[in-house]
Design a protein around this motif. Structure first.
Motif, PDB file in Angstrom:
ATOM      1  N   ALA A 152      -0.468  -6.545  -7.634  1.00  0.00           N
ATOM      2  CA  ALA A 152      -1.387  -7.071  -9.450  1.00  0.00           C
ATOM      3  C   ALA A 152      -0.496  -5.823 -10.265  1.00  0.00           C
ATOM      4  N   SER A 153      -0.055  -6.933 -11.374  1.00  0.00           N
ATOM      5  CA  SER A 153      -0.062  -5.604 -12.563  1.00  0.00           C
ATOM      6  C   SER A 153      -1.189  -4.676 -12.837  1.00  0.00           C
ATOM      7  N   VAL A 154      -0.850  -4.097 -13.076  1.00  0.00           N
ATOM      8  CA  VAL A 154      -2.211  -2.702 -13.270  1.00  0.00           C
ATOM      9  C   VAL A 154      -2.126  -2.075 -14.526  1.00  0.00           C
ATOM     10  N   PRO A 155      -3.080  -1.877 -15.255  1.00  0.00           N
ATOM     11  CA  PRO A 155      -2.939  -1.057 -16.614  1.00  0.00           C
ATOM     12  C   PRO A 155      -2.542   0.120 -15.921  1.00  0.00           C
ATOM     13  N   PHE A 156      -2.270   0.536 -14.788  1.00  0.00           N
ATOM     14  CA  PHE A 156      -2.026   2.598 -15.165  1.00  0.00           C
ATOM     15  C   PHE A 156      -0.617   2.179 -14.738  1.00  0.00           C
ATOM     16  N   GLY A 157       0.354   3.494 -14.254  1.00  0.00           N
ATOM     17  CA  GLY A 157       1.261   3.319 -13.822  1.00  0.00           C
ATOM     18  C   GLY A 157       1.418   5.158 -12.668  1.00  0.00           C
ATOM     19  N   GLY A 158       2.562   4.438 -11.765  1.00  0.00           N
ATOM     20  CA  GLY A 158       2.362   4.972 -10.956  1.00  0.00           C
ATOM     21  C   GLY A 158       3.735   6.105 -10.930  1.00  0.00           C
ATOM     22  N   SER A 159       4.610   7.027 -10.065  1.00  0.00           N
ATOM     23  CA  SER A 159       6.136   7.128 -10.431  1.00  0.00           C
ATOM     24  C   SER A 159       6.588   6.745  -9.393  1.00  0.00           C
ATOM     25  N   PRO A 160       8.118   6.792  -8.991  1.00  0.00           N
ATOM     26  CA  PRO A 160       8.418   7.185  -8.370  1.00  0.00           C
ATOM     27  C   PRO A 160       8.100   7.836  -7.057  1.00  0.00           C
ATOM     28  N   ALA A 161       8.612   7.061  -5.829  1.00  0.00           N
ATOM     29  CA  ALA A 161       8.130   7.477  -4.612  1.00  0.00           C
ATOM     30  C   ALA A 161       9.505   8.930  -4.299  1.00  0.00           C
ATOM     31  N   ALA A 162       8.343  10.583  -3.869  1.00  0.00           N
ATOM     32  CA  ALA A 162       9.176  11.346  -3.307  1.00  0.00           C
ATOM     33  C   ALA A 162       9.975  10.902  -2.419  1.00  0.00           C
ATOM     34  N   ARG A 163      11.237  11.690  -2.304  1.00  0.00           N
ATOM     35  CA  ARG A 163      12.663  10.963  -1.241  1.00  0.00           C
ATOM     36  C   ARG A 163      12.446  12.531   0.041  1.00  0.00           C
ATOM     37  N   PHE A 164      12.717  12.033   0.963  1.00  0.00           N
ATOM     38  CA  PHE A 164      12.842  13.279   2.358  1.00  0.00           C
ATOM     39  C   PHE A 164      14.296  13.578   2.032  1.00  0.00           C
ATOM     40  N   GLY A 165      14.326  15.079   2.370  1.00  0.00           N
ATOM     41  CA  GLY A 165      15.243  15.977   1.382  1.00  0.00           C
ATOM     42  C   GLY A 165      16.249  16.178   2.693  1.00  0.00           C
ATOM     43  N   GLY A 166      16.040  15.689   3.653  1.00  0.00           N
ATOM     44  CA  GLY A 166      17.144  16.283   4.757  1.00  0.00           C
ATOM     45  C   GLY A 166      17.520  15.543   5.464  1.00  0.00           C
ATOM     46  N   GLY A 223       2.935   6.868   7.501  1.00  0.00           N
ATOM     47  CA  GLY A 223       3.260   8.444   6.558  1.00  0.00           C
ATOM     48  C   GLY A 223       4.212   8.166   5.924  1.00  0.00           C
ATOM     49  N   LYS A 224       4.596   9.468   5.009  1.00  0.00           N
ATOM     50  CA  LYS A 224       4.984   9.111   3.810  1.00  0.00           C
ATOM     51  C   LYS A 224       6.255  10.430   3.206  1.00  0.00           C
ATOM     52  N   CYS A 225       6.460  10.646   2.525  1.00  0.00           N
ATOM     53  CA  CYS A 225       6.910  12.250   1.354  1.00  0.00           C
ATOM     54  C   CYS A 225       6.440  12.874   0.943  1.00  0.00           C
ATOM     55  N   ASP A 226       6.535  13.954   0.537  1.00  0.00           N
ATOM     56  CA  ASP A 226       6.067  14.772   0.347  1.00  0.00           C
ATOM     57  C   ASP A 226       6.638  15.842  -1.113  1.00  0.00           C
ATOM     58  N   PRO A 227       6.216  15.653  -2.792  1.00  0.00           N
ATOM     59  CA  PRO A 227       6.779  16.070  -3.199  1.00  0.00           C
ATOM     60  C   PRO A 227       7.765  17.544  -2.960  1.00  0.00           C
ATOM     61  N   SER A 228       7.552  17.812  -2.099  1.00  0.00           N
ATOM     62  CA  SER A 228       9.264  18.658  -1.196  1.00  0.00           C
ATOM     63  C   SER A 228       9.838  18.376  -1.000  1.00  0.00           C
ATOM     64  N   GLY A 229      10.078  16.699  -0.441  1.00  0.00           N
ATOM     65  CA  GLY A 229      10.557  16.253   0.032  1.00  0.00           C
ATOM     66  C   GLY A 229      10.666  16.576   1.873  1.00  0.00           C
ATOM     67  N   ARG A 230       9.404  16.713   2.231  1.00  0.00           N
ATOM     68  CA  ARG A 230       9.421  16.507   3.565  1.00  0.00           C
ATOM     69  C   ARG A 230       8.245  15.340   4.179  1.00  0.00           C
ATOM     70  N   PHE A 231       8.384  15.119   5.229  1.00  0.00           N
ATOM     71  CA  PHE A 231       8.536  13.912   5.516  1.00  0.00           C
ATOM     72  C   PHE A 231       7.159  14.038   6.467  1.00  0.00           C
ATOM     73  N   TRP A 232       6.385  13.295   6.577  1.00  0.00           N
ATOM     74  CA  TRP A 232       4.532  13.306   6.902  1.00  0.00           C
ATOM     75  C   TRP A 232       4.363  11.921   8.142  1.00  0.00           C
ATOM     76  N   ALA A 233       4.080  12.183   8.930  1.00  0.00           N
ATOM     77  CA  ALA A 233       3.866  10.831   9.958  1.00  0.00           C
ATOM     78  C   ALA A 233       2.839  11.117  10.861  1.00  0.00           C
TER      79      ALA A 233
END
Length: 295
Positions: free
Chosen positions: A281-295, A109-119
């Motif tokens: 692994a310290s990789v030569p690419f960057g990620g972004s903060p995880a989306a958070r649940f808005g409810g 499961g994971k949160c989408d960019p709009s703040g919903r939680f999918w599983a």
């Protein structure tokens, strides 16, 4: 695979014997990594500064965890969606979309960019098509997004696409995604993982939009092009059952990787003793903060 494709080795970050380590999520507010052992029903809170891995026993199988905007967590338990407060160690049930299906459990499961939680769910017997993919929206209503799923696994989103893995199909699917409504449509196969490469499992996305996919029974995580599906980069591990990955650390350039040891014989565990540990692994690419649940 181009000649210039780079590879690197992951190092062991925290030695553990998780049966089915999964679902890593970096909390940038706390500087900690949440991850789960699905089959022992344990939520872990790992602190890379102290190398401590605090365990929370949730009392039932735990498929996935997401961060909440207001603090605390949203979780997908065998008994359905719930909130979890790690400080109070308190579970607050929300909804169980499969109360009538005791033979199923939530998986990834994971949160989408709009703040919903999918599983998504799967059957303990691995019955084909017995699972579904659900979306818990901010008002705490549950919607079905996909039916007929066997092992619901990796998810990722970009501006207008939703990426999804149903592991036994070996396919990484791309759907048209509507941020406003949270609906998905027009499925296309982005990549089919070859048999010798293992099974696609958990997934994350980097700042450039490339997908990072854990290969179960494949000893690695691959970074693939989100348009062509071709492999661009590989991170190799000393264990076969690579389950999921996420970006963390102060600059989101540390790739944290979970692993498992389910169904392994004693002989196999002796051969791959670090199975079930947390890697990095310290990789030569960057990620972004995880989306958070808005409810």
């Amino acid at each position: 695979m181009g000649v210039s494709m780079q590879k690197m080795e992951a190092s062991m970050e925290y030695q553990h014997d998780a049966t089915l380590g999964e679902g890593p999520v970096w909390d940038e507010r706390e500087g900690r990594l949440y991850w789960v052992d699905i089959l022992s029903g344990t939520l872990f809170v790992y602190d890379p500064v102290t190398n401590r891995n605090k365990a929370h026993d949730l009392g039932e199988h735990l498929g996935a965890v997401g961060l909440r905007r207001e603090g605390g967590l949203v979780v997908a338990l065998q008994s359905g969606f719930a909130f979890y407060d790690p400080a109070e160690r308190k579970i607050t049930p929300i909804a169980d979309p499969e109360a009538d299906r005791p033979g199923n459990r939530f998986n990834d499961g994971k949160c989408d960019p709009s703040g919903r939680f999918w599983a998504g769910t799967m059957s303990y017997e691995l019955e084909e098509g017995a699972g579904s993919l659900y979306c818990l929206n901010r008002g705490l209503e549950v919607a079905v997004r996909l039916r007929g799923v066997t092992i619901s696994n990796g998810m990722a989103w970009d501006e207008d696409r939703f990426f999804f893995i149903d592991t036994p199909t070996r396919q990484v699917m791309a759907f048209a995604y509507d941020q406003e409504s949270g609906t998905v449509a027009s499925p296309e196969i982005l990549r089919t993982v070859d048999e010798g490469e293992g099974y696609p499992d958990g997934m994350t996305i980097d700042r450039e939009g490339a997908l990072w996919i854990a290969l179960y029974d494949g000893y690695k995580v691959i970074r693939i092009d989100p348009v062509s599906g071709e492999t661009l980069f590989e991170v190799h591990l000393p264990v076969p059952q690579v389950t999921s990955c996420t970006f963390g650390g102060a600059s989101f350039r540390e790739l944290y990787i979970t692993t498992a040891r389910e169904h392994m014989s004693e002989e196999e565990i002796q051969r791959w003793p670090l199975s079930g540990s947390l890697f990095k692994a310290s990789v030569p690419f960057g990620g972004s903060p995880a989306a958070r649940f808005g409810g």
